[in-house]
Write an enzyme that holds these catalytic residues in place. Structure first.
Site, short mmCIF file in Angstrom:
data_model
loop_
_atom_site.label_atom_id
_atom_site.label_comp_id
_atom_site.label_asym_id
_atom_site.label_seq_id
_atom_site.Cartn_x
_atom_site.Cartn_y
_atom_site.Cartn_z
N GLU A 66 6.71 -1.29 -3.85
CA GLU A 66 7.45 -0.58 -4.89
C GLU A 66 6.54 0.29 -5.75
OE1 GLU A 66 9.83 -1.43 -9.11
OE2 GLU A 66 9.43 -3.11 -7.76
N TYR A 76 16.20 26.87 -10.28
CA TYR A 76 15.70 28.02 -11.03
C TYR A 76 16.29 29.36 -10.58
CZ TYR A 76 12.41 25.84 -14.19
OH TYR A 76 11.86 25.13 -15.24
N ASP A 132 8.67 -5.73 -7.70
CA ASP A 132 8.61 -6.53 -8.93
C ASP A 132 9.68 -7.61 -8.92
OD1 ASP A 132 6.50 -5.10 -10.00
OD2 ASP A 132 7.76 -3.77 -11.19
#
EC number: 5.6.2.2
Length: 431
Positions: free
Chosen positions: A260, A174, A312
């Site tokens: 995870e 920014y 996963d």
């Protein structure tokens, strides 16, 4: 050091949670393989023996890039003090000034972070950056904007050195939105600047927003304040974005459980899994961020604890695991500080889908992109090094099935903490 939980283990049973994405065709009381579980004391004895043997093997000094006589020149960065970073920037600017005064124009020599400039080193079990560089001239139309961004980032980092303050990557973006256009671009050049100066990104005093969390059997100091992670509630303690603030780590845990997903982390935290089986539970809530990777490495190095990963059962879960263990190609220049070698793949593995009789309605078909990603992983050297990983990935690609950790909720919302993980620990079923 004594860790105490303020809640009895029975307090959390019977709590309600949102239904998982697959339909429940099993009664909550039906928990397959629970009859195989030994007593907690027996499992704890197994863990104690495993942790003891791991600690003994961790006493030897780890190999470094300097210890290896590689035929290919490689580049690594190190932690530098603010004064050293300031001096490096000023020396670089002085060199650019000489270039301009001699009529050469000015350009930056930037280490290449392209995939072709990466090298997996089996002895270190991590990805490192080779020594190839590219020239970024201000006078060329294709690179003038990126050269300007590089100069701007160098100027901003120099200001941080002078003021001795930290800012986030978002703050940096920014300062000149019109120039940067997208934070991805300012973030990428920030990594380039780290490579150019030969320092870690944290040495630049630019940090990412807090993302990772930790809960369990860990006490550490955060900027002088002592934090007990058993008393942080279900949400845990946010991992400090500046690893320099962290010190005095103490623990009576047997292992570190790297998770995870945030959903699985919450389940384990609410069930106080870390009190039943003393451990430290950590998650980056998806893609690993720098602070979580640094914190994980610091825990393993100082506490000498094994790290077990719960991800996963899909190619992306294994990619996330590999980033923690072997490093990311994007930040291979700092892999020495960001990687945690020898992470064990606990689950959910493709072979678990049949082994634990995960219902068909809770398994997902792999997309063409999933299959391509899985096949690409099979070509990676860090995967080929581990025959167990190759076998599991081949099974995943062959069956074209994937599953999330939450698929275990088909046997009950607490099946993960009450049966699956205890049985995995009992059988030492990890790769």
């Amino acid at each position: 050091m004594k860790f105490e939980s303020s809640l009895p283990k029975s307090h959390l049973h019977g709590r309600q949670e949102e239904a998982p994405p697959c339909r429940l065709r099993f009664r909550v009381s039906s928990q397959p393989f629970k009859n195989l579980l030994k007593s907690d004391d027996q499992i704890l004895q197994i863990l104690k023996s495993f942790t003891s043997s791991f600690s003994s093997s961790s006493t030897s000094k780890p190999l470094t890039l300097a210890d290896l006589a590689l035929s290919t020149a490689c580049r690594e960065v190190s932690d530098l003090s603010l004064s050293s970073v300031q001096s490096a920037i000023e020396s670089l600017v002085l060199h650019l000034t000489h270039q301009i005064l001699s009529g050469q124009g000015f350009s930056f020599t930037v280490p290449s972070r392209s995939s072709t400039n990466q090298l997996y080193v089996p002895e270190l079990d991590r990805i490192v950056l080779k020594d190839k560089s590219t020239v970024r001239p201000f006078s060329h139309i294709s690179s003038v904007r990126k050269t300007t961004i590089t100069a701007k980032i160098l100027s901003l980092v120099h200001q941080l050195c002078l003021k001795n303050i930290h800012v986030t990557k978002r703050d940096l973006f920014y300062t000149d939105v019109k120039l940067f256009q997208d934070q991805i671009q300012s973030d990428a050049v920030l990594d380039d600047v780290s490579c150019m100066l030969g320092c870690t990104r944290s040495s630049l005093n630019v940090i990412a927003a807090e993302k990772g969390v930790v809960v369990g059997r860990l006490i550490f100091s955060d900027n002088g304040d002592m934090i007990d992670c058993t008393k942080m509630g279900m949400g845990g303690k946010a991992i400090p974005p500046n690893i320099d603030r962290v010190g005095d780590m103490q623990s009576d845990a047997f292992f570190i459980l790297l998770v995870e997903k945030d959903a699985a982390y919450i389940r384990l935290a609410e069930d106080r899994f870390y009190n039943r089986f003393p451990c430290i539970i950590v998650t980056a809530k998806g893609q690993p961020d720098v602070a979580t990777r640094l914190f994980l490495r610091k825990m393993k190095t100082e506490l000498k604890l094994p790290v077990l990963a719960l991800v996963d059962s899909d190619p992306y879960g294994l990619k996330i695991l590999s980033v923690y263990g072997c490093g990311s190609k994007n930040m291979s220049y700092d892999s020495a500080n960001l990687t945690t070698p020898d992470i064990k793949w606990l689950g959910i593995r493709p072979s678990d889908l049949d082994k634990y009789k995960i219902p068909e309605q809770c398994r997902l078909p792999m997309t063409e992109q999933d299959i391509k990603t899985g096949k690409d992983l099979l070509e990676e050297d860090f995967v080929k090094k581990n025959p167990g990983w190759v076998e599991e990935l081949n099974l995943m690609v062959k069956t074209k099935q994937k599953a999330e950790i939450q698929a275990l909720s088909s046997f009950g919302f607490q099946y993960l903490s009450e049966v699956y993980l205890p049985l995995k620990l009992q059988q030492q079923d990890w790769l």
